[in-house]
Design a protein around this motif. Sequence first.
Motif, PDB file in Angstrom:
ATOM      1  N   GLU A  60      38.666 -41.601  48.999  1.00  0.00           N
ATOM      2  CA  GLU A  60      38.225 -42.966  49.302  1.00  0.00           C
ATOM      3  C   GLU A  60      37.017 -42.921  50.226  1.00  0.00           C
ATOM      4  OE1 GLU A  60      38.497 -46.606  48.222  1.00  0.00           O
ATOM      5  OE2 GLU A  60      40.375 -45.540  47.997  1.00  0.00           O
ATOM      6  N   ALA A  61      35.923 -43.585  49.869  1.00  0.00           N
ATOM      7  CA  ALA A  61      34.698 -43.532  50.666  1.00  0.00           C
ATOM      8  C   ALA A  61      34.877 -44.286  51.973  1.00  0.00           C
ATOM      9  CB  ALA A  61      33.534 -44.128  49.872  1.00  0.00           C
ATOM     10  N   GLY A  62      34.119 -43.876  52.973  1.00  0.00           N
ATOM     11  CA  GLY A  62      34.084 -44.610  54.222  1.00  0.00           C
ATOM     12  C   GLY A  62      35.043 -44.079  55.261  1.00  0.00           C
ATOM     13  N   PRO A  63      34.926 -44.551  56.486  1.00  0.00           N
ATOM     14  CA  PRO A  63      35.740 -44.061  57.600  1.00  0.00           C
ATOM     15  C   PRO A  63      37.227 -44.337  57.450  1.00  0.00           C
ATOM     16  CG  PRO A  63      34.504 -46.016  58.247  1.00  0.00           C
ATOM     17  CD  PRO A  63      33.969 -45.598  56.915  1.00  0.00           C
ATOM     18  N   LEU A  64      37.598 -45.340  56.658  1.00  0.00           N
ATOM     19  CA  LEU A  64      39.014 -45.623  56.469  1.00  0.00           C
ATOM     20  C   LEU A  64      39.744 -44.421  55.880  1.00  0.00           C
ATOM     21  CD1 LEU A  64      39.073 -49.302  55.165  1.00  0.00           C
ATOM     22  CD2 LEU A  64      40.144 -48.430  57.239  1.00  0.00           C
ATOM     23  N   ALA A  65      39.040 -43.630  55.076  1.00  0.00           N
ATOM     24  CA  ALA A  65      39.660 -42.458  54.466  1.00  0.00           C
ATOM     25  C   ALA A  65      40.185 -41.503  55.516  1.00  0.00           C
ATOM     26  CB  ALA A  65      38.650 -41.749  53.567  1.00  0.00           C
ATOM     27  N   HIS A  66      39.539 -41.463  56.669  1.00  0.00           N
ATOM     28  CA  HIS A  66      39.932 -40.530  57.723  1.00  0.00           C
ATOM     29  C   HIS A  66      40.904 -41.166  58.702  1.00  0.00           C
ATOM     30  CE1 HIS A  66      36.698 -38.216  56.009  1.00  0.00           C
ATOM     31  NE2 HIS A  66      35.820 -39.151  56.319  1.00  0.00           N
ATOM     32  N   ALA A  67      40.938 -42.474  58.766  1.00  0.00           N
ATOM     33  CA  ALA A  67      41.833 -43.159  59.703  1.00  0.00           C
ATOM     34  C   ALA A  67      43.216 -43.413  59.101  1.00  0.00           C
ATOM     35  CB  ALA A  67      41.213 -44.484  60.140  1.00  0.00           C
ATOM     36  N   LEU A  68      43.277 -43.664  57.799  1.00  0.00           N
ATOM     37  CA  LEU A  68      44.538 -44.073  57.185  1.00  0.00           C
ATOM     38  C   LEU A  68      45.640 -43.017  57.266  1.00  0.00           C
ATOM     39  CD1 LEU A  68      43.411 -46.178  54.091  1.00  0.00           C
ATOM     40  CD2 LEU A  68      43.983 -46.905  56.417  1.00  0.00           C
ATOM     41  N   PRO A  69      45.337 -41.707  57.155  1.00  0.00           N
ATOM     42  CA  PRO A  69      46.421 -40.730  57.330  1.00  0.00           C
ATOM     43  C   PRO A  69      47.105 -40.838  58.686  1.00  0.00           C
ATOM     44  CG  PRO A  69      44.553 -39.688  56.273  1.00  0.00           C
ATOM     45  CD  PRO A  69      44.104 -41.055  56.689  1.00  0.00           C
ATOM     46  N   PHE A  70      46.342 -41.172  59.730  1.00  0.00           N
ATOM     47  CA  PHE A  70      46.961 -41.361  61.046  1.00  0.00           C
ATOM     48  C   PHE A  70      47.844 -42.613  61.058  1.00  0.00           C
ATOM     49  CE2 PHE A  70      43.173 -38.825  62.157  1.00  0.00           C
ATOM     50  CZ  PHE A  70      43.794 -37.802  62.848  1.00  0.00           C
ATOM     51  N   TYR A 120      51.528 -36.701  56.865  1.00  0.00           N
ATOM     52  CA  TYR A 120      50.125 -36.822  57.277  1.00  0.00           C
ATOM     53  C   TYR A 120      49.220 -36.035  56.330  1.00  0.00           C
ATOM     54  CZ  TYR A 120      45.812 -35.919  59.766  1.00  0.00           C
ATOM     55  OH  TYR A 120      44.483 -35.791  60.087  1.00  0.00           O
ATOM     56  N   LEU A 121      49.610 -34.812  55.995  1.00  0.00           N
ATOM     57  CA  LEU A 121      48.790 -33.983  55.114  1.00  0.00           C
ATOM     58  C   LEU A 121      48.712 -34.579  53.706  1.00  0.00           C
ATOM     59  CD1 LEU A 121      50.034 -30.471  56.272  1.00  0.00           C
ATOM     60  CD2 LEU A 121      47.790 -31.487  56.705  1.00  0.00           C
ATOM     61  N   LEU A 122      49.827 -35.124  53.226  1.00  0.00           N
ATOM     62  CA  LEU A 122      49.819 -35.752  51.906  1.00  0.00           C
ATOM     63  C   LEU A 122      48.932 -36.990  51.906  1.00  0.00           C
ATOM     64  CD1 LEU A 122      50.947 -35.764  49.015  1.00  0.00           C
ATOM     65  CD2 LEU A 122      52.892 -37.108  49.864  1.00  0.00           C
ATOM     66  N   ALA A 123      49.019 -37.786  52.961  1.00  0.00           N
ATOM     67  CA  ALA A 123      48.159 -38.974  53.065  1.00  0.00           C
ATOM     68  C   ALA A 123      46.694 -38.582  53.134  1.00  0.00           C
ATOM     69  CB  ALA A 123      48.553 -39.789  54.299  1.00  0.00           C
ATOM     70  N   ARG A 124      46.394 -37.457  53.764  1.00  0.00           N
ATOM     71  CA  ARG A 124      45.011 -37.006  53.859  1.00  0.00           C
ATOM     72  C   ARG A 124      44.437 -36.660  52.487  1.00  0.00           C
ATOM     73  NH1 ARG A 124      43.750 -32.524  58.400  1.00  0.00           N
ATOM     74  NH2 ARG A 124      44.275 -31.041  56.762  1.00  0.00           N
ATOM     75  N   THR A 125      45.289 -36.107  51.619  1.00  0.00           N
ATOM     76  CA  THR A 125      44.814 -35.813  50.261  1.00  0.00           C
ATOM     77  C   THR A 125      44.709 -37.087  49.421  1.00  0.00           C
ATOM     78  OG1 THR A 125      47.043 -35.418  49.389  1.00  0.00           O
ATOM     79  CG2 THR A 125      45.908 -33.538  50.353  1.00  0.00           C
ATOM     80  N   LEU A 126      45.611 -38.049  49.677  1.00  0.00           N
ATOM     81  CA  LEU A 126      45.586 -39.281  48.886  1.00  0.00           C
ATOM     82  C   LEU A 126      44.371 -40.127  49.213  1.00  0.00           C
ATOM     83  CD1 LEU A 126      47.079 -41.183  46.887  1.00  0.00           C
ATOM     84  CD2 LEU A 126      48.189 -42.212  48.888  1.00  0.00           C
ATOM     85  N   TYR A 127      44.049 -40.247  50.499  1.00  0.00           N
ATOM     86  CA  TYR A 127      42.950 -41.113  50.901  1.00  0.00           C
ATOM     87  C   TYR A 127      41.620 -40.377  51.027  1.00  0.00           C
ATOM     88  CZ  TYR A 127      46.612 -44.491  51.836  1.00  0.00           C
ATOM     89  OH  TYR A 127      47.666 -45.356  51.694  1.00  0.00           O
ATOM     90  N   GLY A 128      41.638 -39.051  50.845  1.00  0.00           N
ATOM     91  CA  GLY A 128      40.412 -38.287  50.964  1.00  0.00           C
ATOM     92  C   GLY A 128      39.294 -38.746  50.051  1.00  0.00           C
TER      93      GLY A 128
END
Length: 559
Positions: A153-163, A143-151
């Motif tokens: 990325e603009a828009g709300p998807l950046a915050h949803a994709l780690p989940f 989850y933490l790695l995904a948060r850095t990868l998608y961080g």
Amino acid sequence: MSSTKKEGLKDLRAVEEIDSTALPPQPESSHARLAAFAGSRRSVRLVFAVATALSIAWFAYYFSDGMTNAYGDGVAHVNIARKVVDHPDDSLRQRYIQIGSPWLPLQTVLMLPFVANDWMWRTGVAGSIPSMLAFIVGAVALYLLARTLYGPEAGPLAHALPFVSAGIFLLNPSALYMQATPMSELIFMGALVTAAYFLQRWVDDQSYGRLAVAGVSMTVATLARYEAWPVAAASGLIVLLAANGGIPSKLKAAIVYSAIVSAGPVYWLWHNWEIYGDAFEFLRGPYSARGIFFQNRIKFGWTKIFVGNASADLLLMLTMVAVCVGPLLVLATMMGVGRTFWKRRRSLVRHAPAFLLLVPFFFHVMSIYTGEAQMFPLSAFGLLNVRYGLPHLLPVALFAPAAALFLRRFDWRRAVGAVGLLVLLQYGHLLSEGPSQLAVYQDGFRNGLNTKDARERAKFSKMLLGDPPRPIILMHSGALGPVVMQGGLRFSDLIHEGTIAWHGLGEGIPPGVQTIILQQGDPLDERIRREPMLSRDFAEEFVEGPSVGRIKLFRRAGQ
């Protein structure tokens, strides 16, 4: 500036202050709330809590159904750790060398606090606990790695994709089964994704402290499974390229990191040399993958069609992954990897730790190509080492959510919902015939519990429980390891291949031996037939007792 303009600005500020206090607070958008939660510690605690609950629940389900110890390798893993703590020789060295070869030592070490408990050892729970803990750690690190990868990325998807990434990992039926077993796959996965995350932290905020943490975590991964060794080598190149400063600074960082990471493989080479006199015993010894294939080359002769066939090997490995995670998610992963690579091409080094999770896939392809690994994933024709496809759940979980970014023109909830529905449909299909029909379980069941030899061992063990043999017992505890665990025996009452007395058998059977247990064709049976002194003692002093199939018990005459 004129006094008139100054007064005008004062009036404007006054109006703004009045307006800002007069207006009621504006409600936060769902996007803003998601962004705040995704970046908080509460999100990490949520992933941890869900992972813990799922781990315990599915372990309880599989354990209650007697499914956690299906793999013969799992039983062997637990027995190796038990030999360390339950050994007839008090020598620390003798206990240490029970770790043996070729399996790397991390899992054995993690089991030591639990395997001393008799119930945990005999049930295999001592091996399940480290797998479960690794499952939980791996979910949080992913989850933490995904948060850095998608961080970025603009828009709300950046915050949803780690989940979404965490969900793909946590809900995978194959992972939920394997984390309940004494197998090494989840321990490797947890160590690998944790190492990738800590390396990513160093790339983002460089210091020698963070570099040391990244190096130590990667070293731990190299002591879990050999798939981590090429990952460690690739990570050294990333450090060289990503380090701040000029060439001297880059070289210094790479040297420091490589010195830490190389400690794991160097230690293992020393371990094999010290015990066996061959640093590469794990690669070419009789119990290595190569050695086992050579001993069973007739049985595994069909696997030669994959040796040297790169396209077939790539297809085979993709099928292995698809069997464990589902073909639709494999397709989504390919799309996600391609999109992420293209979008990050100008800052690829900065996000390179995430791509390290792809390295084991190509390592496995190369292993099939060279004949070092044998596997087959199709249930209708036979299952062999299906679990080799499971570690690639990590890149699937990390990159498959990126497929939602192709749907950015839709509302972010719909995009995430589409990927979530895909995951649920895929996992629902994997479970459609019940958890006991999962390929990772059937592999262990068909090649472990349901074989003729396994059924004979189980029947013989039940017989021993009703009529315990007198110690000291002479037996080879390799193939008959399950008999020790299930038959109420203890390694401290045995002379087995890991004891000093075993290596002195050339002078005859020790007078303290009261019972001999052997299986026709096992190393003890062959040794008794081959060595005159043993043959004479065996014939003169022991009488045949009960037997089951090829397994026989002999008692010292006069018992």
